[in-house]
Design a protein around this motif. Sequence first.
Motif, PDB file in Angstrom:
ATOM      1  N   GLN A   8       7.202  -0.305  -7.312  1.00 20.08           N
ATOM      2  CA  GLN A   8       6.249  -0.540  -8.397  1.00 20.08           C
ATOM      3  C   GLN A   8       5.794  -1.986  -8.510  1.00 20.08           C
ATOM      4  OE1 GLN A   8       8.375   1.209 -11.670  1.00 20.08           O
ATOM      5  NE2 GLN A   8       7.470   3.225 -11.335  1.00 20.08           N
ATOM      6  N   VAL A   9       6.368  -2.869  -7.691  1.00 14.13           N
ATOM      7  CA  VAL A   9       5.910  -4.261  -7.712  1.00 14.13           C
ATOM      8  C   VAL A   9       4.586  -4.322  -6.949  1.00 14.13           C
ATOM      9  CG1 VAL A   9       6.525  -6.646  -7.211  1.00 14.13           C
ATOM     10  CG2 VAL A   9       8.331  -4.982  -7.643  1.00 14.13           C
ATOM     11  N   ASN A  10       3.601  -4.954  -7.532  1.00 14.10           N
ATOM     12  CA  ASN A  10       2.307  -5.014  -6.850  1.00 14.10           C
ATOM     13  C   ASN A  10       1.598  -6.329  -7.182  1.00 14.10           C
ATOM     14  OD1 ASN A  10       1.036  -4.744  -9.402  1.00 14.10           O
ATOM     15  ND2 ASN A  10       1.372  -2.520  -9.292  1.00 14.10           N
ATOM     16  N   ALA A  11       0.350  -6.416  -6.786  1.00 14.86           N
ATOM     17  CA  ALA A  11      -0.385  -7.684  -6.917  1.00 14.86           C
ATOM     18  C   ALA A  11      -0.461  -8.153  -8.375  1.00 14.86           C
ATOM     19  CB  ALA A  11      -1.783  -7.533  -6.326  1.00 14.86           C
ATOM     20  N   GLY A  12      -0.288  -7.227  -9.301  1.00 15.45           N
ATOM     21  CA  GLY A  12      -0.300  -7.601 -10.713  1.00 15.45           C
ATOM     22  C   GLY A  12       0.893  -8.463 -11.110  1.00 15.45           C
ATOM     23  N   ILE A  36      13.600  -8.286   4.659  1.00 18.70           N
ATOM     24  CA  ILE A  36      14.333  -7.083   4.246  1.00 18.70           C
ATOM     25  C   ILE A  36      13.351  -6.147   3.546  1.00 18.70           C
ATOM     26  CG2 ILE A  36      16.030  -6.207   2.578  1.00 18.70           C
ATOM     27  CD1 ILE A  36      17.675  -8.762   3.159  1.00 18.70           C
ATOM     28  N   ASP A  37      13.247  -4.923   4.050  1.00 20.00           N
ATOM     29  CA  ASP A  37      12.493  -3.906   3.306  1.00 20.00           C
ATOM     30  C   ASP A  37      13.474  -3.239   2.353  1.00 20.00           C
ATOM     31  OD1 ASP A  37      10.144  -4.456   4.570  1.00 20.00           O
ATOM     32  OD2 ASP A  37      10.254  -2.793   6.001  1.00 20.00           O
ATOM     33  N   LEU A  38      13.327  -3.550   1.080  1.00 17.12           N
ATOM     34  CA  LEU A  38      14.252  -3.009   0.086  1.00 17.12           C
ATOM     35  C   LEU A  38      13.680  -1.691  -0.440  1.00 17.12           C
ATOM     36  CD1 LEU A  38      16.967  -3.927  -1.181  1.00 17.12           C
ATOM     37  CD2 LEU A  38      15.634  -4.686  -3.166  1.00 17.12           C
ATOM     38  N   ARG A  39      14.524  -0.648  -0.447  1.00 11.91           N
ATOM     39  CA  ARG A  39      14.045   0.695  -0.793  1.00 11.91           C
ATOM     40  C   ARG A  39      14.710   1.204  -2.061  1.00 11.91           C
ATOM     41  NH1 ARG A  39      16.638   3.750   2.912  1.00 11.91           N
ATOM     42  NH2 ARG A  39      18.059   4.376   1.259  1.00 11.91           N
ATOM     43  N   ASP A  40      13.948   1.792  -2.940  1.00 10.09           N
ATOM     44  CA  ASP A  40      14.527   2.591  -4.012  1.00 10.09           C
ATOM     45  C   ASP A  40      13.697   3.849  -4.172  1.00 10.09           C
ATOM     46  OD1 ASP A  40      12.278   1.970  -5.550  1.00 10.09           O
ATOM     47  OD2 ASP A  40      13.329   0.461  -6.748  1.00 10.09           O
ATOM     48  N   ARG A  41      13.969   4.596  -5.242  1.00 11.18           N
ATOM     49  CA  ARG A  41      13.328   5.898  -5.451  1.00 11.18           C
ATOM     50  C   ARG A  41      11.807   5.817  -5.415  1.00 11.18           C
ATOM     51  NH1 ARG A  41      14.502   8.627 -11.196  1.00 11.18           N
ATOM     52  NH2 ARG A  41      12.498   7.737 -11.779  1.00 11.18           N
ATOM     53  N   GLU A  42      11.273   4.670  -5.847  1.00 10.62           N
ATOM     54  CA  GLU A  42       9.830   4.579  -5.998  1.00 10.62           C
ATOM     55  C   GLU A  42       9.126   3.984  -4.779  1.00 10.62           C
ATOM     56  OE1 GLU A  42       8.374   6.035  -8.597  1.00 10.62           O
ATOM     57  OE2 GLU A  42      10.335   6.575  -9.395  1.00 10.62           O
ATOM     58  N   GLY A  43       9.886   3.512  -3.790  1.00  7.53           N
ATOM     59  CA  GLY A  43       9.235   2.998  -2.584  1.00  7.53           C
ATOM     60  C   GLY A  43       9.902   1.760  -2.024  1.00  7.53           C
ATOM     61  N   LEU A  44       9.123   1.014  -1.230  1.00  2.00           N
ATOM     62  CA  LEU A  44       9.650  -0.146  -0.512  1.00  2.00           C
ATOM     63  C   LEU A  44       9.030  -1.429  -1.050  1.00  2.00           C
ATOM     64  CD1 LEU A  44       9.281   1.114   3.179  1.00  2.00           C
ATOM     65  CD2 LEU A  44      11.426   0.903   1.923  1.00  2.00           C
ATOM     66  N   ALA A  45       9.795  -2.527  -0.970  1.00  2.00           N
ATOM     67  CA  ALA A  45       9.233  -3.855  -1.217  1.00  2.00           C
ATOM     68  C   ALA A  45       9.756  -4.779  -0.120  1.00  2.00           C
ATOM     69  CB  ALA A  45       9.649  -4.370  -2.590  1.00  2.00           C
ATOM     70  N   GLN A  46       8.885  -5.646   0.341  1.00  2.00           N
ATOM     71  CA  GLN A  46       9.290  -6.570   1.403  1.00  2.00           C
ATOM     72  C   GLN A  46       9.848  -7.847   0.790  1.00  2.00           C
ATOM     73  OE1 GLN A  46       6.932  -7.030   5.090  1.00  2.00           O
ATOM     74  NE2 GLN A  46       6.624  -9.148   4.451  1.00  2.00           N
ATOM     75  N   GLY A  81      -3.699 -10.725   6.696  1.00  2.00           N
ATOM     76  CA  GLY A  81      -3.480 -10.048   7.970  1.00  2.00           C
ATOM     77  C   GLY A  81      -2.131  -9.343   8.058  1.00  2.00           C
ATOM     78  N   THR A  82      -1.229  -9.593   7.108  1.00  2.00           N
ATOM     79  CA  THR A  82       0.080  -8.920   7.180  1.00  2.00           C
ATOM     80  C   THR A  82       0.247  -7.888   6.072  1.00  2.00           C
ATOM     81  OG1 THR A  82       1.217 -10.518   5.757  1.00  2.00           O
ATOM     82  CG2 THR A  82       1.098 -11.045   8.111  1.00  2.00           C
ATOM     83  N   GLU A  83      -0.852  -7.606   5.339  1.00  2.00           N
ATOM     84  CA  GLU A  83      -0.757  -6.590   4.294  1.00  2.00           C
ATOM     85  C   GLU A  83      -0.472  -5.221   4.912  1.00  2.00           C
ATOM     86  OE1 GLU A  83      -3.453  -8.439   4.767  1.00  2.00           O
ATOM     87  OE2 GLU A  83      -3.945  -9.556   2.930  1.00  2.00           O
ATOM     88  N   ASN A  84       0.119  -4.355   4.129  1.00  2.00           N
ATOM     89  CA  ASN A  84       0.396  -2.983   4.567  1.00  2.00           C
ATOM     90  C   ASN A  84      -0.245  -2.005   3.581  1.00  2.00           C
ATOM     91  OD1 ASN A  84       1.405  -0.481   5.205  1.00  2.00           O
ATOM     92  ND2 ASN A  84       3.500  -1.201   5.565  1.00  2.00           N
ATOM     93  N   ALA A  85      -1.364  -1.438   4.011  1.00  2.00           N
ATOM     94  CA  ALA A  85      -2.143  -0.584   3.108  1.00  2.00           C
ATOM     95  C   ALA A  85      -1.413   0.713   2.772  1.00  2.00           C
ATOM     96  CB  ALA A  85      -3.502  -0.282   3.735  1.00  2.00           C
ATOM     97  N   GLU A  91       0.525  -5.371  -0.664  1.00  2.00           N
ATOM     98  CA  GLU A  91      -0.209  -6.632  -0.744  1.00  2.00           C
ATOM     99  C   GLU A  91       0.705  -7.814  -1.003  1.00  2.00           C
ATOM    100  OE1 GLU A  91      -3.891  -6.823  -3.164  1.00  2.00           O
ATOM    101  OE2 GLU A  91      -3.459  -4.704  -3.505  1.00  2.00           O
ATOM    102  N   ILE A  92       1.932  -7.517  -1.465  1.00  2.00           N
ATOM    103  CA  ILE A  92       2.798  -8.615  -1.907  1.00  2.00           C
ATOM    104  C   ILE A  92       4.105  -8.633  -1.123  1.00  2.00           C
ATOM    105  CG2 ILE A  92       1.859  -8.666  -4.246  1.00  2.00           C
ATOM    106  CD1 ILE A  92       5.253  -7.126  -3.755  1.00  2.00           C
ATOM    107  N   GLU A  93       4.832  -9.746  -1.277  1.00  2.00           N
ATOM    108  CA  GLU A  93       6.203  -9.810  -0.807  1.00  2.00           C
ATOM    109  C   GLU A  93       6.989 -10.616  -1.823  1.00  2.00           C
ATOM    110  OE1 GLU A  93       5.661 -11.598   3.026  1.00  2.00           O
ATOM    111  OE2 GLU A  93       5.438 -13.619   2.229  1.00  2.00           O
TER     112      GLU A  93
END
Lengths: 600, 600
Positions: A8-12, A36-46, A81-85, A91-93
């Motif tokens: 749920q973390v995003n550009a906002g 590290i691609d951190l994973r939980d129930r709602e998805g991944l964050a880099q 160039g490293t975003e993952n659509a 869009e974030i890390e």
Amino acid sequence: MRTHYCGQVNAGHIDQIVTLCGWNHRRRDHGGVIFIDLRDREGLAQVVCDPDRPEMFKLAEEVRNEYVLKITGKVRRRPAGTENANLSSGEIEILCHEIEILNAAATPPFQLDEDNLSENVRLTHRVIDLRRPQMQKNLMLRYKTAMACRRFLDDHGFIDIETPMLTKSTPEGARDYLVPSRVHPGQFFALPQSPQLFKQLLMVAGYDRYYQIVKCFRDEDLRADRQPEFTQIDIETSFMDETQITAMMEEMICTVFREALAVELPQPFPRLSHTEAMRRYGSDKPDLRVTLELTELTDVVKDVGFKVFSGPANDAGGRVAGLRIPGGAQLTRGEIDACTEFVKIYGAKGLAYIKVNDASQPNETGLQSPIVKNLHETALKAILERTGAQSGDLIFFGADKAKVVNDALGALRSKIGHEKNYLTGEAWRPLWVVDFPMFEYDEESKRWTACHHPFTSPKDGHEDLLESDPGACLAKAYDLALNGWEIGGGSVRIHREAVQSKVFRALGIGAEEAQTKFGFLLDALKYGAPPHGGLAFGLDRIVTMMAGAESIRDVIAFPKTQRAQCLLTDAPSDVDEKQLRELHIRLRQKVDTQIEVKGE
Amino acid sequence: MRTHYCGQVNAGHIDQIVTLCGWNHRRRDHGGVIFIDLRDREGLAQVVCDPDRPEMFKLAEEVRNEYVLKITGKVRRRPAGTENANLSSGEIEILCHEIEILNAAATPPFQLDEDNLSENVRLTHRVIDLRRPQMQKNLMLRYKTAMACRRFLDDHGFIDIETPMLTKSTPEGARDYLVPSRVHPGQFFALPQSPQLFKQLLMVAGYDRYYQIVKCFRDEDLRADRQPEFTQIDIETSFMDETQITAMMEEMICTVFREALAVELPQPFPRLSHTEAMRRYGSDKPDLRVTLELTELTDVVKDVGFKVFSGPANDAGGRVAGLRIPGGAQLTRGEIDACTEFVKIYGAKGLAYIKVNDASQPNETGLQSPIVKNLHETALKAILERTGAQSGDLIFFGADKAKVVNDALGALRSKIGHEKNYLTGEAWRPLWVVDFPMFEYDEESKRWTACHHPFTSPKDGHEDLLESDPGACLAKAYDLALNGWEIGGGSVRIHREAVQSKVFRALGIGAEEAQTKFGFLLDALKYGAPPHGGLAFGLDRIVTMMAGAESIRDVIAFPKTQRAQCLLTDAPSDVDEKQLRELHIRLRQKVDTQIEVKGE
């Protein structure tokens, strides 16, 4: 412990400090930096771990697959160039400030993104398997579906009332799971095959609108879409007729698909009588996405020389039908042979066909088939007219007992439809099948059995047929079919004791037997039963379809195998002799052994 | 069929034509007019049948108790003076235009408003019993309570995931209900006593927040508040600690009471350590509405001559405590004797007491008690000081094993509090009891057993005590108590395999046994288990309290008797020999008979 879910973390959130908890899905070391691609129930964050925070970096280096981490860091935009659509957080890390290893993990038995795992491996290591994003999606969809049902039913005045799990064995349905009683030696509870009678009793008790999302049990040999325990959305209402009940349930299914899957089902659902469904599709749950239809030919081949046709056509329980495949003349010999093999599964002895060639073309000579010579002109003409066959088409024929013809051509229709793309292009085609017969004749036991169940009301005006012509008696029963699957079914129930007794009689259940088995229902019907009816949907199956899963086991957290085992917990298992003694039972095998050993 | 529920027609509908369906609750003939109180789930409406519509009137004359009717008529204001303020429809009546008898009814076995029915009669005719307005209210309240829970949990990201009903037997808990397997001869499933391990596995699998309102099963001898099958609100979450979990659950319970019962529970709930709860109230689920408290006296009576006190005071497992009853000097001899009898239920051998009389009054001589002469001045002074006893008070004493003292004085506190009105006047007093011990010593088996369950985490810093001093080791366990009942309990779980193994060892469960029974849990803990915890609430009990019902059987639609029978359906019952053969079992009794008859 966390401020956000990973997914749920995003550009906002850019420039905010966030704390995330989750699993190390993947760790990459790249240019002296750890990702590290951190994973939980709602998805991944880099998460990006820079070596300029040495304490944190040292911990990041220890992190292995599936380690459980708590990470605090600052959200920043990924370098251009490293975003993952594909990711909502693409869009974030997160620039890692602090890392805490909440738990280590041994190397998992398989990678979460590994394909082609055997079901045995998946079910044995179900906990790891349940981490896979697809399984997470499936169980989330299951929850959303159930909750959308509950909300709809709540909005419409239905109340959830729990019915017993330890109940009475009624052996005439499917096989019961039994539970020995400790307090009452030699007696048994049964796990419910459905709360059918209890929900009817609740209507008699005046609860007006009932529902339950409830486990039911059948000890049957398992097929791909069956489990020993399965979940029913079970519904009953008073003072509504067939039309009103099906209309409300249609609304519910549409609401559920909309809320859980964002799909609009095409409304109104068509209503087909059981007779019409069998005639046109050879099935009481036709897949209406398939454009092919069966054509009734029984009457036009009664007097042909071809005994394969005229035999069944002159048999009271026989049927001859055609299945026109537009452009089907192009089917190869091999494809036609495969179809012939296929219908044998359904008991068909062969698969006659006629190719309709264009006689005006060179080397083409009109109808082409070994059977043409045995069909007279009138029959051929009727066949072409009724099927509407054109040059280049092919017509398959079924001629046998009606059940064999329906099963074989119904299945062939669906197979060819999907394989050769005779499809409307729609994703979802629900329909009601109504006006089921009350009874079907069981050749083996030589008696009538209930098509739906013995509590189903006959159609208005059909009561007398219960005695005079049970086979012609129609029921206020309805099924909801979707894309070739039955996803729910129900009926208006009998609310008058006299009618119920008549139905029991028609089924060969004597007064005494009825009293022993269903006395409490007959009693209840005596004391002011309202008109009532309902239905039950198969939640497992609905969610399987919604998820596009291959098996209902993919929408159940801890399913049993097809041999009714839980590979994870190893159930069923041996139990202590003391437990058996308390339950007043012994094992057959064991008894025999004891006889030998102890000479009892 | 209807336009409104009976109970929902009110003055806002005056002059409208309405159609109602329901049961004839009562028919009165008065002044040539027939009055029918028509009843449905939502209440009663008065229907007036005038003889000037002869066809309708003729039908109205046929109507008997509990007939099912459909009535169409015009809503009008009741004549002045005949309103009924107790009914929501009490201002209006319906002038009947048309009546349809949907179903007749035999005379019910009892009147719905009959009091003092035996439970046997009620459970045998449960369908009629369930028509009683109180039962309708109870089940509606149960539904509202469950639905309020679901909504709260949904709003907080919890998802309902179904866990298996056919699972593995783990004999060290309560007694399991067993289900013989047909496919695996000699093996058995067990019905779950709780989904404990499955919900923990779901946390390891990353589902983060789980809930389920789920049937659980225990084959125990039944007490007033127990049923073979009962319903748990089962909850588990990852990445939250004890404080966060209890805070969120407190919020849930408050929301549920607000939504289902319109009650505001006093917040924040007090938190008492288990030690303090036992010390002050002799109970781990104290009724805080009662103002009385226990006073610790063990240390001040160690050296008194009265052996009844000094004995337990010098025993490691003993306790001496006082219970001050303000104004209790007025208790009669008979009342005190009754208290003495009462504490014997809890194993107390007697009930010493001191009356604190006002020495300044004539005929009063200060402390009055046969035991005073055996207590020295220092002890007496300390007793008066600590209890805060004043002239006119009475102090009861407990002196025995700590458990006996706590049980006896804890129960006495509650009994006197309610009977003699030592109450705060509040309706609801929830509290958390926390910091439970990890283990209690079982004298019989001479080993430590888990107070909560073996998956409970020790307090931070208490891990070493698992081996060095198990009795001193505290757990991250918490119970929610309300008005003297435990309504829920849970814990933070162990998420590290090494700690789990240590706890198994402390419980005397060897490595091999642990692997056989809980291998799948130990495995799961290996592969990256997050910190997690949760709890379970007893839905039956919560609703019983909310409804002010006497028994949980009054909030369950189809309960079992205390002999674990369903009097309505007559379950458990005999089953066919064929069914037993398929399940590879036989009855013990039967086997014996066969041996005699057939000489096997």
